[in-house]
Design an enzyme around this catalytic site. Structure first.
Site, PDB file in Angstrom:
ATOM      1  N   ASN A   1       0.870  -1.181   0.000  1.00 58.08           N
ATOM      2  CA  ASN A   1       0.000   0.000   0.000  1.00 58.08           C
ATOM      3  C   ASN A   1       0.907   1.231   0.000  1.00 58.08           C
ATOM      4  OD1 ASN A   1      -1.822   2.011   0.391  1.00 58.08           O
ATOM      5  ND2 ASN A   1      -2.511   1.338   2.417  1.00 58.08           N
TER       6      ASN A   1
ATOM      7  N   LYS B   1       0.055   4.213  -0.343  1.00 63.00           N
ATOM      8  CA  LYS B   1      -0.632   5.372   0.252  1.00 63.00           C
ATOM      9  C   LYS B   1      -0.415   6.603  -0.629  1.00 63.00           C
ATOM     10  CE  LYS B   1      -0.297   3.112   4.700  1.00 63.00           C
ATOM     11  NZ  LYS B   1      -0.274   3.195   6.146  1.00 63.00           N
TER      12      LYS B   1
ATOM     13  N   HIS C   1      -9.745   1.458   4.608  1.00 63.52           N
ATOM     14  CA  HIS C   1      -8.477   1.570   5.340  1.00 63.52           C
ATOM     15  C   HIS C   1      -8.663   2.511   6.544  1.00 63.52           C
ATOM     16  CE1 HIS C   1      -4.341   2.516   6.347  1.00 63.52           C
ATOM     17  NE2 HIS C   1      -4.021   1.385   5.725  1.00 63.52           N
TER      18      HIS C   1
ATOM     19  N   GLU D   1      -5.632  -4.752  10.606  1.00 61.87           N
ATOM     20  CA  GLU D   1      -4.619  -3.720  10.797  1.00 61.87           C
ATOM     21  C   GLU D   1      -4.906  -2.969  12.104  1.00 61.87           C
ATOM     22  OE1 GLU D   1      -2.459  -2.529   6.980  1.00 61.87           O
ATOM     23  OE2 GLU D   1      -4.257  -1.317   7.042  1.00 61.87           O
TER      24      GLU D   1
ATOM     25  N   SER E   1       3.364  -2.006  10.454  1.00 61.90           N
ATOM     26  CA  SER E   1       4.804  -1.968  10.773  1.00 61.90           C
ATOM     27  C   SER E   1       5.560  -3.257  10.456  1.00 61.90           C
ATOM     28  CB  SER E   1       5.017  -1.574  12.236  1.00 61.90           C
ATOM     29  OG  SER E   1       4.617  -0.226  12.431  1.00 61.90           O
TER      30      SER E   1
ATOM     31  N   GLY F   1       2.303   2.360  10.966  1.00 64.00           N
ATOM     32  CA  GLY F   1       3.264   3.459  10.874  1.00 64.00           C
ATOM     33  C   GLY F   1       4.000   3.746  12.175  1.00 64.00           C
TER      34      GLY F   1
ATOM     35  N   GLU G   1      -6.926   4.807   7.686  1.00 58.78           N
ATOM     36  CA  GLU G   1      -6.637   6.235   7.427  1.00 58.78           C
ATOM     37  C   GLU G   1      -7.844   6.928   6.798  1.00 58.78           C
ATOM     38  OE1 GLU G   1      -3.004   5.322   5.446  1.00 58.78           O
ATOM     39  OE2 GLU G   1      -2.096   4.864   7.395  1.00 58.78           O
TER      40      GLU G   1
HETATM   41  P1  13P Z   1       2.836   0.461   7.801  1.00 57.51           P
HETATM   42  O1  13P Z   1       3.384  -0.809   7.218  1.00 57.51           O
HETATM   43  O2  13P Z   1       3.566   1.685   7.312  1.00 57.51           O
HETATM   44  O3  13P Z   1       2.691   0.383   9.269  1.00 57.51           O
HETATM   45  O4  13P Z   1       1.351   0.635   7.195  1.00 57.51           O
HETATM   46  C1  13P Z   1       0.464  -0.435   7.271  1.00 57.51           C
HETATM   47  C2  13P Z   1      -0.724  -0.099   6.473  1.00 57.51           C
HETATM   48  O5  13P Z   1      -1.485   0.793   6.834  1.00 57.51           O
HETATM   49  C3  13P Z   1      -0.950  -0.839   5.226  1.00 57.51           C
HETATM   50  O6  13P Z   1      -2.210  -0.596   4.720  1.00 57.51           O
END
Ligand code: 13P
Length: 255
Positions: free
Chosen positions: A10, A12, A96, A169, A216, A175, A98
């Site tokens: 992803n 993002k 997601h 997640e 992560s 993150g 976010e």
């Molecule tokens: P990270 O791997 O940066 O923690 O992000 C995970 C994520 O949100 C994947 O969709």
């Protein structure tokens, strides 16, 4: 029967257009030797068609990071499931965290989006669930996961071999640089599997669903997730925008 594992990148909103295309080319070269399982890259919307052209004929599939629930019409700024397929997507991330945080998406919206995606042939949804820090601290994780699954999936008809990926997640792990303990992920995935069994019955829960973990994951910690029962793959953010790091993750999982 054990499912093929899947690793999803992803990206993002972390890359420029030029960086996106460049990384797609590097990934194509770097990951070409991986012959097992499924690799998916989810770039930003406006790069989808170009990334698809770059990856055509490779072992990497393309996914989108979001989708709208209507087929067509006056929906400024939105992208339908059909448009995603036209741009070459085989996968799409739905709900997601976010988007739940910044765009106020809730599970009613996620349910609508999921239904729209399942209406389209050839598009596999990756439905995101996961508890936040507060829910974890107050021991509500299991309840939250069950509730999110019921809201997202309740009343959905699954026909034939339609696949749905559930991405667990935990929001506190995204993150943060601190992944979940593998044993905790295994437990959470067990809860998810049992809930899917409750909603759809054993056969559909086993045949039509994969459960993957995200938060992560990197080239160092991935090994401890590689052989865990109930973890069918990974959804990777930060470590997926570096071809070498993502290669390490994919290689460890797709065995
Ligand atoms: P990270 O791997 O940066 O923690 O992000 C995970 C994520 O949100 C994947 O969709």
């Amino acid at each position: 029967m054990r499912k093929d594992k899947i690793v999803i990148a992803n990206w993002k909103m972390k890359l420029t257009l030029a960086e996106t295309l460049n990384l797609a080319k590097n990934m194509k070269a770097k990951l070409s030797e991986l012959k097992k399982g499924t690799i998916v890259i989810c770039p930003n919307f406006i790069s989808l068609a170009d990334v698809n052209k770059i990856l055509k004929g490779s072992n990497i599939r393309v996914g989108a990071q979001n989708v709208f629930w209507e087929e067509k019409g006056a929906y400024t700024g939105e992208i339908s499931p059909d448009l995603l397929v036209e741009a070459g997507c085989d996968y799409v991330i739905v709900g997601h965290s976010e988007r739940r945080k910044y765009l106020l998406e809730n599970y009613e919206i996620i349910h609508q989006k999921l239904k729209a995606v399942l209406n389209i042939d050839g598009l596999t949804p990756i439905v995101c669930i996961g508890e936040n820090t507060d829910e974890r601290k107050t021991d509500r994780r299991d309840f939250v996961l069950v509730d999110q699954l019921h809201q997202a999936l309740g009343g959905i008809d699954i026909v034939g071999d339609q696949q749905i990926i559930i991405a667990y997640e935990p929001i506190w792990a995204i993150g943060s640089g601190i992944a979940i303990e593998p044993s905790e992920a295994e437990y959470a995935h067990k809860i998810i599997k049992l809930t899917l069994k409750d909603i759809f019955g054993l056969q559909i829960a086993s045949n039509n669903f994969s459960i993957i973990y995200g938060g992560s994951i990197d080239g160092n910690n991935v090994k401890s997730f590689a052989d865990i029962e109930n973890i069918d793959g990974l959804l990777v953010g930060g470590a997926s925008i570096d071809a070498n790091e993502f290669y390490k993750v994919a290689k460890a999982i797709l065995k």
